[in-house]
Structures are given as structure tokens and as C-alpha cells.
Design an enzyme around this catalytic site. Sequence first.
Site, short mmCIF file in Angstrom:
data_model
loop_
_atom_site.label_atom_id
_atom_site.label_comp_id
_atom_site.label_asym_id
_atom_site.label_seq_id
_atom_site.Cartn_x
_atom_site.Cartn_y
_atom_site.Cartn_z
N ASN A 142 0.80 -1.24 0.00
CA ASN A 142 0.00 0.00 0.00
C ASN A 142 0.82 1.28 0.00
O ASN A 142 0.46 2.26 -0.65
CB ASN A 142 -1.03 -0.01 1.14
CG ASN A 142 -0.42 -0.27 2.50
OD1 ASN A 142 0.68 -0.80 2.62
ND2 ASN A 142 -1.14 0.11 3.53
N GLU A 240 3.93 -4.89 12.48
CA GLU A 240 3.09 -3.70 12.22
C GLU A 240 1.89 -4.20 11.43
O GLU A 240 2.02 -4.50 10.24
CB GLU A 240 3.87 -2.67 11.39
CG GLU A 240 5.11 -2.14 12.04
CD GLU A 240 4.82 -1.22 13.22
OE1 GLU A 240 3.71 -0.68 13.30
OE2 GLU A 240 5.71 -1.09 14.07
N CYS A 274 -3.17 1.54 6.77
CA CYS A 274 -3.35 0.80 8.03
C CYS A 274 -4.01 1.67 9.09
O CYS A 274 -4.81 1.19 9.88
CB CYS A 274 -2.02 0.25 8.52
SG CYS A 274 -0.77 1.52 8.71
N GLU A 450 7.96 1.63 14.97
CA GLU A 450 8.81 2.09 13.88
C GLU A 450 8.95 3.60 13.97
O GLU A 450 8.19 4.26 14.68
CB GLU A 450 8.24 1.67 12.52
CG GLU A 450 8.36 0.16 12.32
CD GLU A 450 8.14 -0.33 10.91
OE1 GLU A 450 7.27 0.21 10.21
OE2 GLU A 450 8.84 -1.28 10.50
P1 NDP Z 1 -0.39 -9.38 3.72
O1 NDP Z 1 -0.24 -9.81 5.12
O2 NDP Z 1 -1.19 -10.21 2.80
O3 NDP Z 1 1.06 -9.24 3.03
C1 NDP Z 1 2.08 -8.46 3.56
C2 NDP Z 1 3.41 -9.02 3.11
O4 NDP Z 1 3.57 -10.34 3.63
C3 NDP Z 1 3.54 -9.15 1.60
O5 NDP Z 1 4.88 -8.93 1.21
C4 NDP Z 1 3.16 -10.60 1.38
O6 NDP Z 1 3.69 -11.10 0.18
C5 NDP Z 1 3.81 -11.24 2.59
N1 NDP Z 1 3.28 -12.54 2.98
C6 NDP Z 1 2.04 -13.07 2.75
N2 NDP Z 1 1.96 -14.31 3.30
C7 NDP Z 1 3.16 -14.56 3.89
C8 NDP Z 1 3.70 -15.67 4.61
N3 NDP Z 1 3.00 -16.77 4.87
N4 NDP Z 1 4.97 -15.59 5.07
C9 NDP Z 1 5.70 -14.47 4.86
N5 NDP Z 1 5.26 -13.40 4.16
C10 NDP Z 1 3.99 -13.44 3.69
O7 NDP Z 1 -0.89 -7.89 3.76
P2 NDP Z 1 -1.26 -6.97 2.54
O8 NDP Z 1 -0.15 -6.95 1.55
O9 NDP Z 1 -2.61 -7.33 2.09
O10 NDP Z 1 -1.23 -5.52 3.22
C11 NDP Z 1 -2.28 -4.97 3.84
C12 NDP Z 1 -2.17 -5.15 5.35
O11 NDP Z 1 -1.01 -4.48 5.85
C13 NDP Z 1 -3.33 -4.49 6.05
O12 NDP Z 1 -3.82 -5.35 7.05
C14 NDP Z 1 -2.71 -3.26 6.68
O13 NDP Z 1 -3.39 -2.77 7.79
C15 NDP Z 1 -1.34 -3.72 7.01
N6 NDP Z 1 -0.45 -2.59 7.15
C16 NDP Z 1 0.00 -2.26 8.41
C17 NDP Z 1 0.79 -1.12 8.60
C18 NDP Z 1 1.29 -0.76 9.97
O14 NDP Z 1 2.24 0.03 10.03
N7 NDP Z 1 0.70 -1.23 11.04
C19 NDP Z 1 1.15 -0.27 7.49
C20 NDP Z 1 0.60 -0.69 6.22
C21 NDP Z 1 -0.15 -1.82 6.08
P3 NDP Z 1 2.88 -11.02 -1.21
O15 NDP Z 1 1.99 -9.83 -1.17
O16 NDP Z 1 3.97 -10.90 -2.20
O17 NDP Z 1 2.16 -12.32 -1.31
#
Ligand code: NDP
Length: 471
Positions: A142, A240, A274, A450
Site C-alpha cells: 500500500n 506492524e 493501516c 517504527e
Molecule cells: P499481507 O499480510 O497479505 O502481506 C504483507 C506481506 O507479507 C507481503 O509482502 C506478502 O507477500 C507477505 N506474505 C504473505 N503471506 C506470507 C507468509 N505466509 N509468510 C511471509 N510473508 C507473507 O498484507 P497486505 O499486503 O494485504 O497488506 C495490507 C495489510 O497491511 C493491512 O492489514 C494493513 O493494515 C497492514 N499494514 C500495516 C501497517 C502498519 O504500520 N501497522 C502499514 C501498512 C499496512 P505477497 O503480497 O507478495 O504475497
Amino acid sequence: MTFWGGRWRDSGGSSRIPVLNPATGSILAESVESSPEQIRAAVHAAAAARGVWNGSSPSERAELLNVIADALEERAEELALLVTDEVGTPIAESRRMQLPTAVHTFRSTAAAIEDLSFREMLGTSVIEHCPIGVVAAITPWNYPLYLAACKLAPAIAAGCPIVIKPSEIAPLAVTVLADLCHAAGVPEGSLGLVQGSGETVGKALVEAAGVDMISFTGSTRTGARIAAQAGRLVRPVALELGGKSAAAVLDEALLESAVRQTVAKCFQNAGQTCAALSRLLVPGHLKAPTEELAVAIAGEYAAGDPRDPQTTLGPLASKAQLRKVRRFVRRADEEGARVLCGGWDLPAGVGKGYFARATVISDVSPEMEVAREEIFGPVLSILAFEDESEALAIANGTEFGLSGAVWAADAGRAMRFARRMRAGSVSINGAPTNADAPFGGFGASGFGRERGRAGIEEYLATRAIHSVANG
Ligand code: NDP
């Protein structure tokens, strides 16, 4: 491609992953998944570089972070367009948010190093705060540059080698950032980048021999899986995660500003933030004027070409995300909430792309799915309360605790409410977020912080060395 040991290499994997432009569905680029051998090699190179920063001073690392920030700034327009193309963020927002937040993270981390004491005396003992070791970093799509910066900058500041895996959905800008870090002089071996899906590459990176710490930003579901993996491996982890943040309006005084800013915080990046304020809590007697204002303001968000500077609502980043958001809105309707505007159809005038409609839902009760689950789309829920204690119970009533906002004519009252909100970051009466302040969550929004000094401390481990007074 996979980056380690100071250069790009053939990823070696068999799986090719298209990177799509979410506004059109067309293919922007293709990445090849890093093979297990390449992932191991990247972590191995990082482990071999564990001591590479030992001879550097905090000031030298601060200087390097500022050089990276300068390089990002020099290519800001090109990178803003790239993020707009791969994420769908409207270009005006990419210029205002996506790029400046990444640049600021490098600069503010550079400034924070100077405040940190890496070595202090306790009697005759020396207390050292040393680099924790190799960081495996996993980031979502995002805010790809900013969220990568939130991990790269403190790793460099702390003197930790890092291997990063950006999301397969939006990996392009982060690969440019890796180039910029390398060109700026990040030592060979101390930076790696692997590509591919979370289920394969992300999982393999978390488990790779040589990883000393995992730093993850993403969904609560994935974070919980990674924490379980890290637990089995006895590796520290910083998470996070998601949010379901509330803006509570305690009285009428600032209603219009409160609604306008809450809608803006909810619809920013098409709701894929997020810290989005996705729940607007108002006293029962203010529900009708709030609904009217929210609908009028939501009407100002027109879906359109994200490269058009006038566009305020871009597409969602993927088809899967669009389906998820539409399902949430439909379920809210089925559960008895009132969809005041928007809904689950495609927005008018948009023929292709993953566009969701700017949606406001009222008569939402705290137990409804739309009030409990993170939607990650442009969907605002309005919830009514009777008194302040009910407002607080609703605000704190989800499993998350990432951010929040409170509005009240009496600043003291607002402060008291803010201090009782279970959230890592709270804004009073529209105060902008201080980008140097620590950021992180309570509960299912994760643990660890962070940004700034707290962000660097996540990557440090403490060692005590005891010696006799004259030794
Ligand atoms: P995901 O959890 O689906 O993915 C995040 C990352 O984890 C991606 O690089 C993804 O890879 C990877 N991933 C997915 N499955 C695994 C696994 N089993 N093992 C290791 N890595 C894995 O989240 P989204 O990409 O959908 O992002 C949105 C989410 O992020 C929302 O819930 C949002 O709130 C949160 N977020 C939190 C923030 C914070 O600071 N608290 C800031 C921004 C977002 P790939 O996509 O390549 O499959």
C-alpha cells in the site's frame, strides 16, 4: 531479479509474476520469483556482512541515510509515477504522501541516531546497544517505498544487514530504492532484496538460517503466522499489522472539520491505509447532520485515472482487494446497516480497473462485521453513542489498536479521552501526525514501534560487559 552481495542476479525461480496496473489491468512488468537457493544466498551474504558496519560511526551512518534521502528526492517524480502505476494511488497523493514520507523516514532516522547512546556506563560495567544482526523484512504494497524505508533506514542506523521482500503486487519502486541505497554506499552484503509471493519467498525468508530478527508489516492474519514461525525458531519479531481505527466526535463544536478530516483519513489511498479512520463515532443527536456531511464530502471523491492530478480516488491495488471490499459492503447491507452512498457496484464512468465506490454506511452497530474487520477500501462506518463512556467502549471494542482521533471543544476533555484510547497513535482535533513520533499498535495491530529513535531501538540488542574498577 534478486539483489545481494552488491549486485542484481538472476532470480533462478521458475515462477513469473506479472505486476499489474490496477487502473487498467494491464501488465506493467514481470518479476521472477527468487529461488530457495537465491534466498539462502542473500541471507548468507547478509550474515557474512554482520560486522561490516562495526567500523562506522553513527554520524557516518546518518550521513549515508541523508544521501539516500537526497537520491530519493532527486528521482521523486519518476518514483511517484511508478508508485501510482503499481499501487493506483492518485498522482497528487503519491507526490504529497508516498514519496515525502519515504524521504522523511531516512532523514528523521538520520537525526534520531544522534540522540541515541549506543554505549553507556553503569558503575564499572559497560552497557552496549549492539546491532541485533540480520533482519528479514517483509512489506506490503500500500505504501511500498515508505514501508520499506521504515525498515531499511533503522537497519542502516543500527548497523544491521537487511534482506527485504516487498509485496509481489507492487515491487517496482522498492527495487529502485535498493539501487539507490547501493549507489549511496550501503556496504556490499548488508542489503539484499528477494522477490516473489509471501507464501513461498516470504515464508522461506523468515525461516532462512542466519536470520536474527524478523520485521513484518502486513495483515494481522499473516503477522500471526509469522509470529508462530518466529516463536518456533526463537527469533525476535516486530509486527506492524492492521487496524480499525475510530474517530470520536464528543460534541458539536468541530463537527464539520471532524467529518471532513475523518473522511479524508478513511479514503486516503482508496482506504488502503493501516491507520485509516474507518469508524466515525458521534453522539446520537448528531447522527443526522453527520450523515449529511459525510455523504456530501464522499461525493467529492471521484474515481478516475490515477495519473490525472485531479483524481482523488484511485483503484484498489488488486482484483482480490476489490472483491473483498465489495463483499464487506454487501454484508453490511445484509446485516441491516444503511448504505448511504457508494455501494458494491463499479463507480460510474469507470470501465475497467479495480475501482471501489466511495462508501458511507450508517446505523452500524459495534458487533457488525463492517465495524469489527479491517476493510482496506474507501468505506466509512458511522456509529452512534449515548455518552462518552459508550464512545470509549466502542472505540476500544475491536481487537485492533493502531490509531485513533478525538474531537471536542474542550481540549482537556479530548486529551483525557485520547489517553484512554487503546491505540498507538491518537490525534486531537485534527492535529497532524508527527512523522518523527514512534508508530505501532496495541493488540492485534501488532507490537514493536517504527520511526525515529524507537524504530532504531527495535534493531538493537543489549550487552553488558562487567569489569573491575581498575581493569
Ligand atoms: P499481507 O499480510 O497479505 O502481506 C504483507 C506481506 O507479507 C507481503 O509482502 C506478502 O507477500 C507477505 N506474505 C504473505 N503471506 C506470507 C507468509 N505466509 N509468510 C511471509 N510473508 C507473507 O498484507 P497486505 O499486503 O494485504 O497488506 C495490507 C495489510 O497491511 C493491512 O492489514 C494493513 O493494515 C497492514 N499494514 C500495516 C501497517 C502498519 O504500520 N501497522 C502499514 C501498512 C499496512 P505477497 O503480497 O507478495 O504475497
